[in-house]
Design a protein around this motif. Structure first.
Motif, short mmCIF file in Angstrom:
data_model
loop_
_atom_site.label_atom_id
_atom_site.label_comp_id
_atom_site.label_asym_id
_atom_site.label_seq_id
_atom_site.Cartn_x
_atom_site.Cartn_y
_atom_site.Cartn_z
N ASP A 1 31.59 -15.77 -7.00
CA ASP A 1 30.80 -14.55 -7.17
C ASP A 1 30.48 -13.89 -5.83
OD1 ASP A 1 30.60 -14.76 -10.00
OD2 ASP A 1 29.08 -16.31 -9.75
N GLY A 2 30.41 -14.69 -4.75
CA GLY A 2 30.03 -14.16 -3.45
C GLY A 2 31.00 -13.15 -2.89
N LYS A 3 32.29 -13.36 -3.09
CA LYS A 3 33.28 -12.41 -2.58
C LYS A 3 33.16 -11.06 -3.29
CE LYS A 3 37.43 -13.65 -1.56
NZ LYS A 3 38.80 -14.22 -1.58
N ILE A 4 32.92 -11.10 -4.59
CA ILE A 4 32.76 -9.85 -5.34
C ILE A 4 31.47 -9.15 -4.93
CG2 ILE A 4 32.44 -8.87 -7.66
CD1 ILE A 4 35.32 -9.75 -7.02
N ALA A 5 30.41 -9.91 -4.74
CA ALA A 5 29.13 -9.31 -4.29
C ALA A 5 29.30 -8.64 -2.95
CB ALA A 5 28.05 -10.39 -4.23
N LEU A 6 30.03 -9.26 -2.04
CA LEU A 6 30.28 -8.68 -0.72
C LEU A 6 31.09 -7.38 -0.85
CD1 LEU A 6 29.92 -9.06 2.33
CD2 LEU A 6 32.02 -10.43 2.31
#
Length: 101
Positions: A85-90
């Motif tokens: 999820d972190g890559k999409i949030a970034l």
């Protein structure tokens, strides 16, 4: 580590959902964060645990199909927390910032 992979049963009929469903059950039962779409499954975790799940998912397909094709793509980003999820949030953060400019 975030890994995207695709399993393709070969030597079977055109519809492969039954074969892939067995693999997805293995992945979901692993307890590792994961997400499947129409082309790939992504799984997040440490190297050995992710590769073990991919191995067992491949074996689940191979139990029914005479041949299995496996494609694996890994993103090894130690400082990225929760890469699934972190890559999409970034990415979304950068899109929002660009929109504000």
């Amino acid at each position: 580590m975030l890994v995207a992979f695709s399993l393709t049963p070969l030597g079977v009929q055109t519809a492969v959902a039954d074969y892939i469903a067995d693999a997805v059950r293995v992945i979901r039962d692993s307890g590792l964060p994961n997400r499947s779409d129409s082309m790939y499954t992504m799984i997040e975790g440490e190297w050995d645990e992710v590769m073990d799940v991919i191995k067992h998912a491949t074996e689940a397909v191979a139990a029914k199909a005479p041949r299995v094709q496996l494609i694996v793509k890994a993103d090894i980003w130690p400082d990225m927390p929760n890469p699934l999820d972190g890559k999409i949030a970034l990415l979304e953060q950068h899109i929002a910032e660009a929109t504000q400019d």
